[in-house]
Write an enzyme that holds these catalytic residues in place. Structure first.
Site, PDB file in Angstrom:
ATOM      1  N   GLY A 139       0.940  -0.881  -0.138  1.00 53.91           N
ATOM      2  CA  GLY A 139      -0.162  -0.016  -0.166  1.00 53.91           C
ATOM      3  C   GLY A 139       1.361   1.281  -0.293  1.00 53.91           C
ATOM      4  N   GLY A 203       0.311  -8.540  -4.345  1.00 48.96           N
ATOM      5  CA  GLY A 203       0.993 -10.068  -5.051  1.00 48.96           C
ATOM      6  C   GLY A 203       1.603  -9.931  -5.723  1.00 48.96           C
ATOM      7  N   THR A 256       5.497   1.080   5.956  1.00 47.49           N
ATOM      8  CA  THR A 256       4.008   0.147   6.387  1.00 47.49           C
ATOM      9  C   THR A 256       3.190   1.475   7.344  1.00 47.49           C
ATOM     10  OG1 THR A 256       2.575  -0.596   8.130  1.00 47.49           O
ATOM     11  CG2 THR A 256       4.669  -0.052   8.957  1.00 47.49           C
ATOM     12  N   ASP A 258       0.632   1.435   8.573  1.00 42.92           N
ATOM     13  CA  ASP A 258       0.323   1.149  10.531  1.00 42.92           C
ATOM     14  C   ASP A 258       0.952   0.729  10.913  1.00 42.92           C
ATOM     15  OD1 ASP A 258      -1.792   0.372   8.655  1.00 42.92           O
ATOM     16  OD2 ASP A 258      -1.845  -1.148   8.359  1.00 42.92           O
ATOM     17  N   MET A 415      -7.228   8.617   2.743  1.00 43.95           N
ATOM     18  CA  MET A 415      -6.982  10.505   2.614  1.00 43.95           C
ATOM     19  C   MET A 415      -5.442  10.248   3.551  1.00 43.95           C
ATOM     20  SD  MET A 415     -10.231  12.386   2.272  1.00 43.95           S
ATOM     21  CE  MET A 415      -8.889  13.942   2.350  1.00 43.95           C
TER      22      MET A 415
HETATM   23  N1  LIG Z   1       5.342 -14.477   2.436  1.00 44.59           N
HETATM   24  C1  LIG Z   1       5.449 -13.457   0.943  1.00 44.59           C
HETATM   25  N2  LIG Z   1       6.272 -14.281   0.657  1.00 44.59           N
HETATM   26  C2  LIG Z   1       6.341 -12.993  -0.779  1.00 44.59           C
HETATM   27  N3  LIG Z   1       5.660 -12.589  -0.902  1.00 44.59           N
HETATM   28  C3  LIG Z   1       5.780 -12.269  -0.495  1.00 44.59           C
HETATM   29  C4  LIG Z   1       4.743 -12.784   1.192  1.00 44.59           C
HETATM   30  N4  LIG Z   1       3.622 -11.705   1.731  1.00 44.59           N
HETATM   31  C5  LIG Z   1       3.618 -10.494   1.113  1.00 44.59           C
HETATM   32  N5  LIG Z   1       4.877 -10.682  -0.775  1.00 44.59           N
HETATM   33  C6  LIG Z   1       4.424  -9.992  -1.564  1.00 44.59           C
HETATM   34  O1  LIG Z   1       5.065  -8.898  -1.113  1.00 44.59           O
HETATM   35  C7  LIG Z   1       4.437  -7.683  -1.793  1.00 44.59           C
HETATM   36  C8  LIG Z   1       3.233  -6.808  -0.648  1.00 44.59           C
HETATM   37  O2  LIG Z   1       2.546  -7.351   0.313  1.00 44.59           O
HETATM   38  P1  LIG Z   1       1.501  -6.580   0.887  1.00 44.59           P
HETATM   39  O3  LIG Z   1       0.938  -7.661   2.449  1.00 44.59           O
HETATM   40  O4  LIG Z   1       0.195  -6.358  -0.057  1.00 44.59           O
HETATM   41  O5  LIG Z   1       1.921  -4.798   1.569  1.00 44.59           O
HETATM   42  P2  LIG Z   1       3.026  -4.717   2.259  1.00 44.59           P
HETATM   43  O6  LIG Z   1       4.312  -4.921   2.370  1.00 44.59           O
HETATM   44  O7  LIG Z   1       3.404  -3.245   2.904  1.00 44.59           O
HETATM   45  O8  LIG Z   1       2.462  -5.686   3.776  1.00 44.59           O
HETATM   46  C9  LIG Z   1       3.547  -8.455  -2.485  1.00 44.59           C
HETATM   47  O9  LIG Z   1       4.131  -8.563  -4.046  1.00 44.59           O
HETATM   48  C10 LIG Z   1       3.701 -10.132  -2.551  1.00 44.59           C
HETATM   49  O10 LIG Z   1       2.914 -10.505  -3.279  1.00 44.59           O
HETATM   50  O1  LIG Z   2      -7.575  -1.017  -0.156  1.00 45.10           O
HETATM   51  P1  LIG Z   2      -5.257  -0.932  -0.494  1.00 45.10           P
HETATM   52  O2  LIG Z   2      -4.270  -0.713  -1.384  1.00 45.10           O
HETATM   53  O3  LIG Z   2      -5.416  -2.884  -0.220  1.00 45.10           O
HETATM   54  O4  LIG Z   2      -5.023  -1.022   1.140  1.00 45.10           O
HETATM   55  C1  LIG Z   2      -5.778  -1.222   2.081  1.00 45.10           C
HETATM   56  C2  LIG Z   2      -4.534  -1.738   3.701  1.00 45.10           C
HETATM   57  O5  LIG Z   2      -3.608  -0.577   3.229  1.00 45.10           O
HETATM   58  C3  LIG Z   2      -3.070  -0.233   4.770  1.00 45.10           C
HETATM   59  O6  LIG Z   2      -3.048   1.509   4.321  1.00 45.10           O
HETATM   60  C4  LIG Z   2      -1.702  -0.676   4.624  1.00 45.10           C
HETATM   61  O7  LIG Z   2      -0.881  -1.886   4.570  1.00 45.10           O
HETATM   62  P2  LIG Z   2       0.469  -2.216   3.915  1.00 45.10           P
HETATM   63  O8  LIG Z   2       1.178  -2.152   4.908  1.00 45.10           O
HETATM   64  O9  LIG Z   2       0.351  -3.960   4.013  1.00 45.10           O
HETATM   65  O10 LIG Z   2       0.297  -2.131   2.616  1.00 45.10           O
HETATM   66  C5  LIG Z   2      -3.746  -0.930   5.141  1.00 45.10           C
HETATM   67  O11 LIG Z   2      -4.005   0.041   6.646  1.00 45.10           O
HETATM   68  C6  LIG Z   2      -4.824  -1.454   4.579  1.00 45.10           C
HETATM   69  O12 LIG Z   2      -5.947  -1.922   5.684  1.00 45.10           O
END
Ligand SMILES: Nc1ncnc2c1ncn2[C@@H]1O[C@H](COP(=O)(O)OP(=O)(O)O)[C@@H](O)[C@H]1O
Ligand SMILES: O=P(O)(O)OC[C@H]1O[C@](O)(COP(=O)(O)O)[C@@H](O)[C@@H]1O
Ligand SMILES: [Mg+2]
Length: 550
Positions: A139, A203, A256, A258, A415
């Site tokens: 995000g 993803g 993040t 969060d 926002m």
């Molecule tokens: N366990 C995992 N192993 C490999 N890649 C992952 C894993 N979890 C998430 N990712 C990859 O990391 C990227 C971001 O993950 P996401 O959970 O959407 O956001 P964030 O990194 O902000 O937590 C995505 O492209 C996802 O496919």
């Molecule tokens: O609608 P999106 O882009 O998937 O994002 C929603 C999520 O992204 C966040 O802002 C942050 O999540 P990540 O740190 O995994 O990017 C969460 O608080 C929220 O649930």
């Protein structure tokens, strides 16, 4: 730190690998599978833990020489840089480390340390050899563009690097999207914009395709900016790079909104988000205060961790009740939310309620068709607690004989994360970028960078991926919030007893009075909280039924 001793039971990866004879390499530095020494395969992905005197533990990060023992090194070009050469002790001592725990008790062990971030005397890349790439995943977060800008400008201005590639569209951009060339000129103004100039995605993490792309393009420094999911992805990329024996530094920069990444003090963009949230809370307060029995409901981000809601509430002082994923709540009956709303409306004529998006998910699932959907990254897709709660409150007060309320629902979620970084997040993002690139130039790899007790450190990937940072509801901070809003804790005596017994039985006196406002003696838990965060968090998750997936 010359006193570090390595007891025989402790495995020092670097020193054992340096005794391995140099393997044969092909084209871009890769060691062919058949030539890879057995010791290398066996010792890949081992944790580098060094024990020293008085309970000192260093959780070190990998180094290129762990698996490329003969990698050459060079003097750091910064020593001739007019901006930096005047700085007294600009280079970080090789053995400097940062303590994870700074509140210690007399006689207690020194505990875990991480390698201190910063420029080293020696670098493992020549300027014209570096081919760096930057990718943003997950995000949005205020400050993403600043980190990109400062990696580009830092590499160019401090180390004379000219080849820097932006990978567009997150992880899948390595194999399915375009790349753009990044120069100090092209990134000059980007910190003034929200979002990420590289765009992002969830993803699409295909490790072998990503590493193939890194190898094919001849990239040797990979800067990966993203949250907990991204750092997990970076960790497996690093493992694959190490398995292939490539001279490629993999560096994670934690992002993040969060603030849910473990170990580091705080994530960039968090302050900006809390600040931006104030605008929504102010609006809710004005709306609620302008009508009879006005209720302002504000939904803020926070999928698994309620830090934004907690800090926005504490900062605002206009909030009457804050609901977060870590703290279960209930609506009906004694000590429930409806009873509290009624009480507050009778006292003040209006109220403001802040709810983190991950709060109350079990309650919603009970009253709605349960949805176990996930996004492309495997994150749980949440049910809309803001709308649900607003409707529940309206339904409750619309019953005959109840007071007439006037509820306004504000949902500023996107926002607060789409804005550019504020001043302090901009400076913080700059330091993160610099720490990251100094580490890569010095040959460190497989690490996330971030401040630990105010000092930037290199943290092994596993430390930031194996647990999530949560609000600990038995810490002083949550008690401060409860005492500032004077809201119910919503916990039953049984809940509190089980939290206290499991992780701090010896420190906490028994509960004497029923719980209504705040947790009695909750401050004492914080004194011992350093050791206990992981346990406490998982326990709180168990209580709230919150998922710990991802
Ligand atoms: N366990 C995992 N192993 C490999 N890649 C992952 C894993 N979890 C998430 N990712 C990859 O990391 C990227 C971001 O993950 P996401 O959970 O959407 O956001 P964030 O990194 O902000 O937590 C995505 O492209 C996802 O496919
Ligand atoms: O609608 P999106 O882009 O998937 O994002 C929603 C999520 O992204 C966040 O802002 C942050 O999540 P990540 O740190 O995994 O990017 C969460 O608080 C929220 O649930
Ligand atoms: Mg995440």
């Amino acid at each position: 730190m010359g006193s570090i001793s390595n007891p025989p039971s402790i495995f020092d990866l670097r020193s054992s690998l340096s005794s391995v004879s140099a393997p044969a390499k092909n084209g871009n530095g890769a060691i062919s599978r058949s030539d890879r020494p057995m010791a290398l395969d066996l010792k890949l992905n081992q944790r580098k833990i060094v024990h020293g005197d008085a309970g000192y533990v260093l959780e070190d990060v990998p180094h290129l020489t762990d698996y490329i023992p003969d990698a050459p090194n060079y003097p750091n070009p910064l020593q001739d840089n007019p901006a930096y050469s005047v700085v007294k002790q600009y280079f970080v001592n090789t053995d400097d480390t940062v303590a994870q725990k700074i509140v210690v008790h007399k006689g207690s062990p020194r505990g875990t340390h991480f390698r201190r971030a910063g420029p080293r005397q020696k670098v493992y890349f020549e300027s014209d050899e570096v081919h760096a790439c930057i990718v943003t995943c997950g995000g949005l977060c205020p400050g993403l563009n600043t980190v990109i800008r400062e990696i580009v400008c830092g590499l160019a201005h401090m180390y004379g690097v000219t080849k820097i590639l932006g990978i567009e569209g997150g992880y899948r951009g390595f194999y399915a999207r375009n790349t753009i060339s990044l120069t100090p000129k092209s990134v000059n103004d980007i910190h003034k914009r929200g979002g990420t100039i590289l765009s992002t995605s969830r993803g699409g993490h295909d490790t072998s395709k990503i590493v193939d792309s890194i190898q094919d393009r001849g990239i040797n420094q990979v800067y990966i900016i993203g949250g907990d999911g991204t750092q997990k992805g970076a960790s497996v990329i690093f493992e694959e790079i190490q398995r292939r024996g490539l001279k490629v530094a993999v560096v994670g920069i934690p992002k993040t909104i969060d603030n849910d990444i473990a170990v580091i003090d705080k994530s960039f963009g968090f302050d900006t988000a809390v600040e931006e949230a104030q605008r929504a809370i102010n609006a809710a307060h004005v709306e609620a205060g302008s009508v009879e029995n006005g209720i302002g409901v504000v939904k803020l981000m926070g999928r698994y961790s309620g830090f934004i809601a907690m800090y926005a509430t504490l900062a605002s002082r206009d909030v009457d009740c804050c609901l977060i994923p870590e703290s279960p709540f209930y609506l009906e009956g004694k000590g429930g939310l409806f009873e509290f709303i009624e009480k507050r409306l009778k006292e003040n004529g209006h109220m403001v309620l802040v709810v983190a998006e991950g709060a109350g998910q079990e309650l919603i699932a009970e009253s709605m068709r349960s949805m176990n959907h996930e996004d492309a990254s495997g994150n749980k897709l949440l049910l809309d607690v803001g709308l649900w709660l607003s409707q529940k409150i309206k339904d409750h007060f619309s019953c005959k004989g109840k007071m007439t309320i006037n509820l306004k629902y504000i949902d500023p979620t996107y926002m607060i994360r789409a804005v550019p970084a504020n001043a302090s997040d901009n400076v913080y993002s700059t330091l993160l970028a610099h720490s990251a690139l100094h580490g890569a130039m010095a040959g460190y790899t497989g690490f996330t960078v971030g401040p630990v007790n105010g000092r930037h450190a290199y943290i092994p990937f596993y430390r930031v991926t194996e647990a999530r940072n949560n609000v600990v509801i038995t810490d002083r901070m949550w008690a401060r919030l409860l005492s500032s809003t004077n809201q119910p804790s919503f916990l039953t005596l049984k809940d509190i007893e089980s939290v206290r017994n499991v992780y701090s039985p010896k420190y906490l006196p028994p509960i004497k009075e029923p719980i209504y406002n705040g947790l009695p003696n909750s401050g004492s838990a914080e004194e011992h909280h350093d050791d206990q965060v992981a346990d406490e968090s998982s326990l709180v998750n168990q209580i709230s039924g919150a998922t710990t997936k991802h």
